[in-house]
Design a protein around this motif. Structure first.
Motif, mmCIF file in Angstrom:
data_model
loop_
_atom_site.group_PDB
_atom_site.id
_atom_site.type_symbol
_atom_site.label_atom_id
_atom_site.label_comp_id
_atom_site.label_asym_id
_atom_site.label_seq_id
_atom_site.Cartn_x
_atom_site.Cartn_y
_atom_site.Cartn_z
ATOM 1 N N PRO A 37 0.822 -1.214 0.000
ATOM 2 C CA PRO A 37 0.000 0.000 0.000
ATOM 3 C C PRO A 37 0.850 1.255 0.000
ATOM 4 N N PHE A 38 0.359 2.265 -0.724
ATOM 5 C CA PHE A 38 1.054 3.552 -0.771
ATOM 6 C C PHE A 38 0.772 4.325 0.509
ATOM 7 N N GLU A 39 1.839 4.934 1.086
ATOM 8 C CA GLU A 39 1.677 5.789 2.259
ATOM 9 C C GLU A 39 2.357 7.111 1.967
ATOM 10 N N GLU A 40 1.723 8.195 2.465
ATOM 11 C CA GLU A 40 2.318 9.507 2.277
ATOM 12 C C GLU A 40 3.663 9.561 2.997
ATOM 13 N N GLY A 41 4.569 10.321 2.417
ATOM 14 C CA GLY A 41 5.898 10.430 2.992
ATOM 15 C C GLY A 41 6.928 9.818 2.061
ATOM 16 N N ASP A 42 8.184 9.992 2.369
ATOM 17 C CA ASP A 42 9.261 9.502 1.515
ATOM 18 C C ASP A 42 9.962 8.313 2.164
ATOM 19 N N GLY A 43 10.473 7.429 1.328
ATOM 20 C CA GLY A 43 11.281 6.344 1.818
ATOM 21 C C GLY A 43 10.519 5.240 2.507
ATOM 22 N N ARG A 44 9.217 5.120 2.233
ATOM 23 C CA ARG A 44 8.426 4.095 2.916
ATOM 24 C C ARG A 44 8.526 2.736 2.226
ATOM 25 N N ARG A 45 8.993 2.683 0.992
ATOM 26 C CA ARG A 45 9.069 1.426 0.258
ATOM 27 C C ARG A 45 10.512 1.066 -0.036
ATOM 28 N N SER A 46 10.786 -0.234 -0.003
ATOM 29 C CA SER A 46 12.131 -0.732 -0.268
ATOM 30 C C SER A 46 12.195 -1.345 -1.656
ATOM 31 N N VAL A 47 13.389 -1.742 -2.083
ATOM 32 C CA VAL A 47 13.555 -2.432 -3.361
ATOM 33 C C VAL A 47 12.740 -3.723 -3.362
ATOM 34 N N SER A 90 6.845 5.550 -18.584
ATOM 35 C CA SER A 90 6.730 6.983 -18.296
ATOM 36 C C SER A 90 7.480 7.284 -17.006
ATOM 37 N N LEU A 91 8.445 8.182 -17.088
ATOM 38 C CA LEU A 91 9.205 8.600 -15.915
ATOM 39 C C LEU A 91 8.552 9.863 -15.369
ATOM 40 N N TRP A 92 8.243 9.859 -14.083
ATOM 41 C CA TRP A 92 7.429 10.929 -13.504
ATOM 42 C C TRP A 92 8.245 12.050 -12.870
ATOM 43 N N GLY A 93 9.486 11.805 -12.524
ATOM 44 C CA GLY A 93 10.289 12.866 -11.912
ATOM 45 C C GLY A 93 11.172 12.331 -10.815
ATOM 46 N N THR A 94 10.584 12.049 -9.662
ATOM 47 C CA THR A 94 11.348 11.545 -8.528
ATOM 48 C C THR A 94 11.946 10.184 -8.816
ATOM 49 N N ASP A 95 11.268 9.390 -9.640
ATOM 50 C CA ASP A 95 11.812 8.072 -9.988
ATOM 51 C C ASP A 95 13.151 8.191 -10.699
ATOM 52 N N LEU A 96 13.317 9.216 -11.526
ATOM 53 C CA LEU A 96 14.559 9.429 -12.252
ATOM 54 C C LEU A 96 15.574 10.207 -11.429
ATOM 55 N N MET A 97 15.089 11.170 -10.651
ATOM 56 C CA MET A 97 15.996 12.088 -9.965
ATOM 57 C C MET A 97 16.126 11.802 -8.469
ATOM 58 N N GLY A 98 15.401 10.794 -7.971
ATOM 59 C CA GLY A 98 15.474 10.438 -6.566
ATOM 60 C C GLY A 98 16.484 9.343 -6.288
ATOM 61 N N ARG A 99 16.353 8.700 -5.127
ATOM 62 C CA ARG A 99 17.375 7.745 -4.706
ATOM 63 C C ARG A 99 17.398 6.485 -5.552
ATOM 64 N N TYR A 100 16.284 6.161 -6.232
ATOM 65 C CA TYR A 100 16.251 4.981 -7.092
ATOM 66 C C TYR A 100 16.511 5.345 -8.562
#
Length: 308
Positions: A37-47, A90-100
């Motif tokens: 499940p998606f939760e608000e906030g950053d870094g809640r999901r792992s690889v 489709s790359l949305w932004g954070t997926d390309l420019m974030g930690r992953y």
């Protein structure tokens, strides 16, 4: 045409808008969402969480589809590890420019077509890709009577209202910076100023907030092509934003709107919008990114990939 969608968050408003518009154009779609499940906030999901998308993707890829559309680069690994369907990502932004970002880049390069949200992302990605930002529904987001909108929300007409349509917890949106900028601007405005964080409301209600507010404030650290900016433009709501993604391009020449990375400049933009209380002329520019135009471009990519 039949499309299998992969998405990290099935409740994403711009993704659901995309599905709705494509269905109206005759595209049949099935969506497979990340099981976690998606939760608000950053870094809640792992690889490991993202790898859980692979088994349902493999099962559905055996179906009768013309292509697979990976919505967000974080679904690209599951997309390319199935080998039965051509893939669009489709790359949305954070997926390309974030930690992953490195994972996104590695797997998206194995897709048949790559879509990014802005020219900035295209430069960052570095190879052939299509720039197709998410479109704005100009029938839903349209200027309306401000007094009626204020009354519906129960906002005081004697106050100035700054709209921050994101959760405070999402660090990439940098709410503390928004608070600082609003505080600096409020000292120069001869009326009480309120900042409204709006999340979890139906997308159909957002035009009311856009028409009630005096200005939209975005202080994100990074973005692709933020829909809130385009939706505000469609409602002629002034926008004050950090210069992220394609915001500078979108706001170029739009009255009472500012894109800058300087806090003093952003505060001055807020002051102007809050003091004048006039609307912008952003709707004229919003036609460039209407859902109709963006869907036409997306369908062209689909046809090209399916034909090959």
């Amino acid at each position: 045409m039949r499309v299998l969608n992969l998405v990290t968050n099935a409740d994403s408003r711009f993704f659901n808008q995309q599905v709705e518009v494509l269905e109206k154009r005759g595209v049949e779609q099935t969506t497979v969402a990340l099981p976690t499940p998606f939760e608000e906030g950053d870094g809640r999901r792992s690889v490991v969480d993202y790898l859980r998308l692979l088994p349902p993707t493999l099962r559905h890829s055996m179906g009768d589809y013309d292509l697979l559309h990976a919505n967000s680069g974080l679904t690209a690994p599951a997309a390319v590890l199935q080998q039965g369907l051509p893939t669009v990502v489709s790359l949305w932004g954070t997926d390309l420019m974030g930690r992953y970002g490195p994972i996104t880049e590695r797997f998206s390069r194995r897709c048949d077509a790559v879509i990014v949200m802005s020219e900035e992302m295209a430069v960052r990605y570095g190879t052939d890709c299509h720039v197709i930002p998410h479109g704005v529904d100009l029938e839903r987001f349209t200027p309306a009577d401000r007094e009626a909108a204020l009354d519906l929300l129960g906002w005081s007409p004697d106050r100035r209202h700054v709209l921050f349509p994101y959760p405070k917890e999402r660090t990439v949106k940098d709410y503390p910076r928004a608070e600082r900028i609003v505080e600096a601007a409020s000292r120069q405005v001869d009326a009480p100023v309120e900042i409204h964080t709006v999340t979890g409301v139906p997308h159909s209600s957002m035009p009311t907030y856009m028409n009630a507010a005096d200005v939209l404030l975005l202080t994100s650290v990074r973005e692709g092509s933020p829909n809130s900016v385009k939706e505000a433009m469609a409602c002629n709501l002034p926008v004050v934003s950090t210069a992220v993604g394609d915001v500078s391009e979108r706001l170029d020449g739009v009255s009472l709107s500012v894109a800058s990375d300087d806090d003093a400049t952003l505060a001055a933009g807020l002051v102007e919008a809050l003091e004048t209380r006039r609307r912008s002329d952003g709707r004229e520019r919003a036609y460039e990114v209407s859902t109709t135009r963006m869907t036409d471009q997306l369908l062209d990519v689909y046809r090209d990939v399916a034909d090959k």
